[in-house]
Design a protein around this motif. Structure first.
Motif, PDB file in Angstrom:
ATOM      1  N   SER A 147      79.244  93.878   9.339  1.00  0.00           N
ATOM      2  CA  SER A 147      79.435  95.135  10.066  1.00  0.00           C
ATOM      3  C   SER A 147      80.117  96.107   9.122  1.00  0.00           C
ATOM      4  N   VAL A 148      79.373  96.535   8.112  1.00  0.00           N
ATOM      5  CA  VAL A 148      79.932  97.365   7.042  1.00  0.00           C
ATOM      6  C   VAL A 148      79.694  98.825   7.383  1.00  0.00           C
ATOM      7  N   ARG A 149      80.777  99.544   7.589  1.00  0.00           N
ATOM      8  CA  ARG A 149      80.674 100.938   8.014  1.00  0.00           C
ATOM      9  C   ARG A 149      79.960 101.770   6.957  1.00  0.00           C
ATOM     10  N   GLU A 150      79.240 102.769   7.423  1.00  0.00           N
ATOM     11  CA  GLU A 150      78.488 103.653   6.532  1.00  0.00           C
ATOM     12  C   GLU A 150      79.383 104.828   6.172  1.00  0.00           C
ATOM     13  N   THR A 151      80.293 104.582   5.233  1.00  0.00           N
ATOM     14  CA  THR A 151      81.303 105.574   4.898  1.00  0.00           C
ATOM     15  C   THR A 151      80.697 106.803   4.245  1.00  0.00           C
ATOM     16  N   ARG A 152      81.274 107.957   4.561  1.00  0.00           N
ATOM     17  CA  ARG A 152      80.859 109.211   3.934  1.00  0.00           C
ATOM     18  C   ARG A 152      81.618 109.464   2.630  1.00  0.00           C
ATOM     19  N   GLU A 153      82.623 108.673   2.397  1.00  0.00           N
ATOM     20  CA  GLU A 153      83.443 108.886   1.213  1.00  0.00           C
ATOM     21  C   GLU A 153      82.632 108.627  -0.051  1.00  0.00           C
ATOM     22  N   ARG A 154      82.870 109.470  -1.047  1.00  0.00           N
ATOM     23  CA  ARG A 154      82.230 109.303  -2.345  1.00  0.00           C
ATOM     24  C   ARG A 154      83.151 108.519  -3.265  1.00  0.00           C
ATOM     25  N   PHE A 155      82.574 107.754  -4.173  1.00  0.00           N
ATOM     26  CA  PHE A 155      83.393 107.069  -5.160  1.00  0.00           C
ATOM     27  C   PHE A 155      82.611 106.966  -6.456  1.00  0.00           C
ATOM     28  N   GLU A 191      82.428  91.595   3.858  1.00  0.00           N
ATOM     29  CA  GLU A 191      81.878  92.676   3.045  1.00  0.00           C
ATOM     30  C   GLU A 191      81.539  92.186   1.638  1.00  0.00           C
ATOM     31  N   ALA A 192      82.353  91.303   1.075  1.00  0.00           N
ATOM     32  CA  ALA A 192      82.038  90.746  -0.240  1.00  0.00           C
ATOM     33  C   ALA A 192      80.732  89.957  -0.187  1.00  0.00           C
ATOM     34  N   LEU A 193      80.533  89.173   0.871  1.00  0.00           N
ATOM     35  CA  LEU A 193      79.268  88.450   1.016  1.00  0.00           C
ATOM     36  C   LEU A 193      78.112  89.418   1.259  1.00  0.00           C
TER      37      LEU A 193
END
Length: 431
Positions: free
Chosen positions: A249-257, A345-347
């Motif tokens: 359940s990995v959120r679809e973040t808007r943050e850029r990196f 999330e790592a998996l």
């Protein structure tokens, strides 16, 4: 109105996450999918989250879990302080933590549930939700007595759903060795029976049904849990038809990196995080960082709430908060406390792990990853440089493991847990 017609109408979905980053981010990810489908999404959020959810397009209804502090607090500050003050307990074997750490956590959670019950009833009366979604480990009776479908999300290790043929939760015990299971279960019963009995009596006084034996929360009309099939325990502990696994359940973040110009040096790029709570143990953070500084690799470090007190050497770069889902695809290895969000999330991105478990289900995640060969479990307070550096070298050099994890990640991502969760919640509300 037919189920198909009801499915087309906008729903009002009320999320009630625990006041910690893992459960809240999980609900944010699912809630964002529902919001973009045209539904009204409201968060019953602990007061320290004020102003953090509205910019994401959600309505905020704030809840105090205790008398308001004299000064405003950062999001989840209570639990950060709690972890900092009780960190010495993490050095004990898990069976000894039952009385000195696990039970006090339940006591705090129960205290919060009792305190906020009137406010939750107010919110439900005002919001008039079509469905209520709770991501927590403790019962809030108002959420289950509202007369609408109740959805429970388990975003901890799935040993939370107990079974005779799986290790007891919080133990970190192996699945292949049952020698300590009954002793641990007996110790849990002895230390928690009275607390559970008192809480169960209060829950029923609020009009909710009795809690299952030694459980602090009910099952829902729909139950979702977050754990990849590749690591799950369902072969030893099957679940009923109301339970549905989300592989991630990995959120679809808007943050850029974008990777920073540094850190200096060569070698692999490694992500290090003890989570928003674990990083409150400043001595431990400094100890791990000092050991990693003596390797040839580069590190991205999630510094956490005490970031101003953490100095990083030249081979590291970090900030207080980092967009973890943006970073994990870029790195070669993850060093983590074993929180369920970071582990899954790592998996999700197919990355091997070194796990330094501190509390709660982190021991269970660390043990599970180690016994499946997806990572290495180390004692966060007793590891040596040789152990940590050797684990890094072994995991980076294991090409067969990296290929296997790449395949695991591809399978998880294809199953699209966020959208599956949104589908199931819509179905629960309209079926």
């Amino acid at each position: 109105m037919s189920p198909a017609e009801r499915a087309l109408r906008p729903l009002t979905v009320l999320f009630a996450p625990e006041s910690a980053y893992g459960p809240t981010n999980n609900c944010v990810g699912i809630g964002d999918v529902l919001r973009r489908r045209g539904h009204r999404v409201v968060f019953a959020a602990e007061t320290s989250w004020k102003g953090r959810l509205a910019p994401l397009g959600f309505e905020e209804e704030l809840v105090d879990l205790a008398p308001p502090p004299a000064q405003p607090q950062d999001a989840g500050q209570f639990w950060k302080d709690f972890v900092r003050d009780t960190a010495p307990e993490f050095r004990k074997p898990t069976i000894e933590q039952l009385d000195t750490w696990i039970k006090p956590v339940w006591e705090e959670l129960i205290s919060g549930a009792r305190y906020c019950e009137p406010r939750l009833k107010e919110i439900i009366d005002q919001v008039r939700p079509d469905v209520i979604v709770e991501d927590n480990v403790v019962c809030f009776p108002a959420l289950t007595t509202a007369g609408v479908p109740f959805v429970r999300i388990v975003s901890c290790n799935p040993l939370e759903m107990k079974g005779e043929h799986v290790p007891p939760p919080f133990s970190g015990y192996p699945t292949g060795d049952r020698s300590g299971w009954e002793e641990f279960r007996a110790a849990y019963d002895r230390t928690h029976r009275s607390l559970w009995s008192d809480f169960n009596a209060w829950v029923t006084e609020q009009g909710a049904r009795p809690l299952p034996d030694l459980e602090f929360i009910h099952e829902g009309d729909l139950n979702l849990y977050v754990y990849p099939e590749a690591a799950d325990y369902t072969d030893a502990r099957p679940l009923g038809p109301a339970w549905h696994r989300l592989d991630s359940s990995v959120r679809e973040t808007r943050e850029r990196f974008a990777p920073p110009p540094g850190p200096a040096g060569g070698g692999a790029l490694i992500y290090f995080s003890l989570g928003s709570l674990g990083s409150a143990d400043l001595d431990l953070m400094r100890r791990v960082i000092a050991s990693l500084a003596r390797t040839p690799h580069r590190y991205i470090v999630s510094k956490g709430p005490l970031h101003e007190e953490i100095e990083l050497p030249p081979n590291m770069w970090g900030e207080e908060f980092l967009p973890q889902p943006r970073i994990l695809p870029l790195v070669d290895l993850v060093i983590t406390h074993g929180g369920n969000n970071t582990t899954t999330e790592a998996l999700h991105f197919g990355k091997p792990m070194i796990l330094l478990p501190l509390f709660w289900d982190q021991h269970d995640n660390a043990q599970r990853m180690a016994e499946l060969g997806y990572g290495v479990r180390l004692d966060p307070y007793r590891f040596t440089d040789a152990q940590l550096h050797g684990a890094i070298d072994r995991l980076l050099g294991d090409t067969a493991l990296r290929r296997a994890l790449t395949e695991v990640g591809e399978t998880i991502r294809a199953r699209n847990g966020l959208h599956e969760a949104a589908d199931l919640i819509e179905r629960a509300a309209t079926g």
